[in-house]
Motif scaffolding. Sequence first.
Motif, PDB file in Angstrom:
ATOM      1  N   LYS A   2       0.835  -1.196   0.000  1.00  0.00           N
ATOM      2  CA  LYS A   2       0.000   0.000   0.000  1.00  0.00           C
ATOM      3  C   LYS A   2       0.878   1.259   0.000  1.00  0.00           C
ATOM      4  CE  LYS A   2      -4.115  -1.957   0.554  1.00  0.00           C
ATOM      5  NZ  LYS A   2      -5.255  -1.774  -0.374  1.00  0.00           N
ATOM      6  N   ASP A  25      -8.589   3.990  -9.340  1.00  0.00           N
ATOM      7  CA  ASP A  25      -9.213   2.660  -9.330  1.00  0.00           C
ATOM      8  C   ASP A  25      -8.353   1.584  -8.679  1.00  0.00           C
ATOM      9  OD1 ASP A  25     -11.377   3.754 -10.652  1.00  0.00           O
ATOM     10  OD2 ASP A  25     -10.710   3.118 -12.645  1.00  0.00           O
ATOM     11  N   ASP A  26      -7.110   1.921  -8.375  1.00  0.00           N
ATOM     12  CA  ASP A  26      -6.176   0.940  -7.813  1.00  0.00           C
ATOM     13  C   ASP A  26      -6.137   1.073  -6.288  1.00  0.00           C
ATOM     14  OD1 ASP A  26      -3.870  -0.529  -7.016  1.00  0.00           O
ATOM     15  OD2 ASP A  26      -3.006  -0.272  -9.019  1.00  0.00           O
ATOM     16  N   SER A  27      -6.508   0.011  -5.604  1.00  0.00           N
ATOM     17  CA  SER A  27      -6.595   0.049  -4.136  1.00  0.00           C
ATOM     18  C   SER A  27      -5.225   0.145  -3.460  1.00  0.00           C
ATOM     19  CB  SER A  27      -7.331  -1.192  -3.623  1.00  0.00           C
ATOM     20  OG  SER A  27      -6.648  -2.378  -4.012  1.00  0.00           O
ATOM     21  N   ASP A  28      -4.145  -0.036  -4.204  1.00  0.00           N
ATOM     22  CA  ASP A  28      -2.810   0.070  -3.619  1.00  0.00           C
ATOM     23  C   ASP A  28      -2.441   1.521  -3.304  1.00  0.00           C
ATOM     24  OD1 ASP A  28      -2.359  -2.636  -3.686  1.00  0.00           O
ATOM     25  OD2 ASP A  28      -1.273  -2.614  -5.586  1.00  0.00           O
ATOM     26  N   GLU A  30      -3.641   5.012  -1.714  1.00  0.00           N
ATOM     27  CA  GLU A  30      -4.650   5.465  -0.760  1.00  0.00           C
ATOM     28  C   GLU A  30      -4.978   6.953  -0.858  1.00  0.00           C
ATOM     29  OE1 GLU A  30      -3.315   4.181   3.066  1.00  0.00           O
ATOM     30  OE2 GLU A  30      -3.621   2.051   2.610  1.00  0.00           O
ATOM     31  N   ASP A  44     -13.496  12.527  -5.868  1.00  0.00           N
ATOM     32  CA  ASP A  44     -13.133  11.210  -5.342  1.00  0.00           C
ATOM     33  C   ASP A  44     -12.462  11.416  -3.988  1.00  0.00           C
ATOM     34  OD1 ASP A  44     -11.232   8.747  -4.962  1.00  0.00           O
ATOM     35  OD2 ASP A  44     -12.682   8.156  -6.500  1.00  0.00           O
ATOM     36  N   LYS A  46     -10.196   9.920  -2.552  1.00  0.00           N
ATOM     37  CA  LYS A  46      -8.760   9.674  -2.510  1.00  0.00           C
ATOM     38  C   LYS A  46      -7.944  10.901  -2.936  1.00  0.00           C
ATOM     39  CE  LYS A  46      -7.266   5.703  -4.167  1.00  0.00           C
ATOM     40  NZ  LYS A  46      -7.085   4.494  -5.019  1.00  0.00           N
TER      41      LYS A  46
END
Length: 219
Positions: A2, A25-28, A30, A44, A46
């Motif tokens: 992460k 779109d990438d959960s890695d 944050e 968004d 994030k």
Amino acid sequence: MKFEEITIFGATGLIGGLLLKLLIDDSDFERIKVVSRKPLLLNDKKIINKIIDFSNYESLSKTVKNSKIVFSAIGTTQSKVNGDNIEYRKIDFDILYNIARACKENKVENLLFVSSSGANLNSNSFYLKLKGEIEKSILDLNLKSTSVFRPSLLLGKRKEKRLGEKIAQIIMPFFSFLMPKNYKPVKAYLVAKSMVNVSKSFNPGFKIYHYHEIIKISK
């Protein structure tokens, strides 16, 4: 792995826009700091939009603080600067070099930026010579990890109209099999995707990615 915080410059361009979408779109990833001159309509949770004066180095440097990864897809065109090579250089060279300086100062682990196929310090082309100069200048900074992406003609839909490039996007793919591998047109999405994939690994030193490597890494 992460990544708590990263920074991206040039998110309104073709590669930058695709890159930002992939990062969202990438959960890695944050938290994404998007640096721009004007407020961006980015809804968004994030995203943190940092509006700065790019000529102010202190402000720019603060935007990369605490980021492990910094992406840059900064660039302009001759039409945007009305053919003024001095103004062109301020954007394509000065801003990117200051981003790299800030990465050095703030101990950023990975800097990834877009250059161009054919970049060469000794080129007779103003554009390719400038790209060669910025690559060499950043190399000399000796950052922890620098990844340079050298695409040729980008295939993809831009927000602004570029008639010559649009024609080339239609015609060039038919002749790409005749072209040297590093000069083949490439989908902007694949460049963005390869940047994301490379950013997830720490590769010390200065690495240049050409057409065939961009295609391979994007998969």
